[in-house]
Design an enzyme around this catalytic site. Structure first.
Site, mmCIF file in Angstrom:
data_model
loop_
_atom_site.group_PDB
_atom_site.id
_atom_site.type_symbol
_atom_site.label_atom_id
_atom_site.label_comp_id
_atom_site.label_asym_id
_atom_site.label_seq_id
_atom_site.Cartn_x
_atom_site.Cartn_y
_atom_site.Cartn_z
ATOM 1 N N CYS A 298 0.834 -1.206 0.000
ATOM 2 C CA CYS A 298 0.000 0.000 0.000
ATOM 3 C C CYS A 298 0.863 1.248 0.000
ATOM 4 C CB CYS A 298 -0.943 0.000 1.205
ATOM 5 S SG CYS A 298 -2.014 1.451 1.295
ATOM 6 N N CYS B 261 -0.492 4.086 2.160
ATOM 7 C CA CYS B 261 -0.272 3.877 3.594
ATOM 8 C C CYS B 261 1.176 4.176 3.986
ATOM 9 C CB CYS B 261 -0.591 2.428 3.975
ATOM 10 S SG CYS B 261 -2.203 1.832 3.464
ATOM 11 N N ASP B 262 2.124 3.726 3.170
ATOM 12 C CA ASP B 262 3.516 3.688 3.603
ATOM 13 C C ASP B 262 4.486 4.549 2.792
ATOM 14 O OD1 ASP B 262 2.789 1.827 5.556
ATOM 15 O OD2 ASP B 262 3.032 0.154 4.163
#
Length: 319
Positions: free
Chosen positions: A142, A145-146
């Site tokens: 992701c 997300c990261d």
């Protein structure tokens, strides 16, 4: 011995969507029962630092966030049961009047007037041993997300479809350079996305290649590079990177609901636009099981709230 339980609201899945639905359902005095499934906490249980969930100034641990959601749901009156649904009857002669029927791994049966499906989706992985070991230490599925953790660093994205191209383009806002690795000599993504990718000076593409291993080192151990093989020439090479994003798709956890709920071509539950309502009145879907666009903890939580509120309204209208 089989036991039968009756509830106004059964929630299937224990990620942000499921726990949020349980919180709102309990506060509405629906006395919800949540069945956790095989992975309580969902994908956040394998996410180390979470910096994009509102309300926390510093990064928090994904497992801790899920523990807090579970405790909050319990504190407001939700019942959380460690069990998994193995069979359900949402239509046809096996459905009993106003109740949907769910059989579980423990042998128990749940009869529910409404149900919220929050079983999530699982990222597809390459199947390398290093993937699991290095998740959260340079391996991710992701970018949204990261990606923030790779500011000024070199990263790779594996895949050739829309998801891979979108992830690579997103990462150019953080990383110093992004390398897309694809096993074929052309991309499957939409043409406009391909043009954006190929014309971006921060992106390079390695064609006709697969990842044979993810290299690591240091203390704590983290990703340092990739071992690659060209599928046409068998030539082997290494690529020095700080992180790798696997973007070869997701599998929604919907096998239980085939031939009962309307699913799209990829297996995601189809909901009415802007709502968690499925093709069956009284059955709602929340989180990644019906969302293949955003796939964030906060959007999953929001849809869990919507599902619980709509389930409460459904009960009120039939009483």
């Amino acid at each position: 011995m089989t036991e039968v339980f009756i509830t106004n609201m059964l929630i299937i899945g224990a990620g942000p969507a499921g726990y949020t639905a349980a919180i709102y359902g309990a506060r509405a005095n629906m006395k919800p029962v949540l069945l956790t499934g095989m992975q309580p906490g969902g994908q956040l249980t394998i996410t180390n630092d979470v910096e994009n969930f509102p309300g926390f100034a510093d990064a928090i641990q994904g497992p801790w966030l899920m523990e807090q959601m579970a405790e909050q749901a319990k504190n407001v009156g939700a019942e959380i049961v460690m069990d998994s649904v193995t069979k359900c009857s949402l239509l046809g002669p096996e459905k009993e009047d106003e109740y949907f029927i769910f059989h579980t791994d423990s042998g128990n049966i749940y009869k529910a007037r409404t149900a919220i499906i929050a079983t999530g989706a699982q990222a597809r992985w390459l199947g390398l041993e290093a993937e699991e070991k290095l998740q959260g230490y340079g391996v991710s599925a992701c970018a949204t997300c990261d990606g923030f953790f790779y500011r000024g660093k070199k990263v790779a994205v594996i895949g050739g479809g829309n998801t891979a191209v979108e992830e690579a383009l997103y990462l150019t806002h953080h990383a110093s350079h992004v390398t897309l690795i694809h096993r074929r000599d052309s991309l499957r993504a939409e043409k406009i996305q391909q043009d954006r990718l190929l014309n971006n000076p921060k992106v390079s593409v390695i064609w006709d290649s697969v990842v044979e291993n993810i290299l690591s080192g240091g203390t704590p151990e983290a990703v340092t590079g990739l071992a690659l093989k060209n599928v046409k020439t068998n030539e082997q090479s290494t690529l020095d990177i700080d992180g790798v994003f696997i973007a070869i798709g997701h599998n929604p956890n919907t096998s239980l609901f085939k031939n009962q709920l309307d699913l799209d071509s990829e297996g995601y539950i189809i909901t009415q636009p802007g709502t968690p309502k499925t093709s069956i009145p009284g059955i709602f879907a929340a989180g990644d099981v019906q969302d293949k666009t955003y796939r964030q903890a906060i959007t999953a939580a929001g849809s869990g709230c919507m599902a619980a509120l709509d389930a409460e309204r459904f009960i009120s209208e039939i009483e």
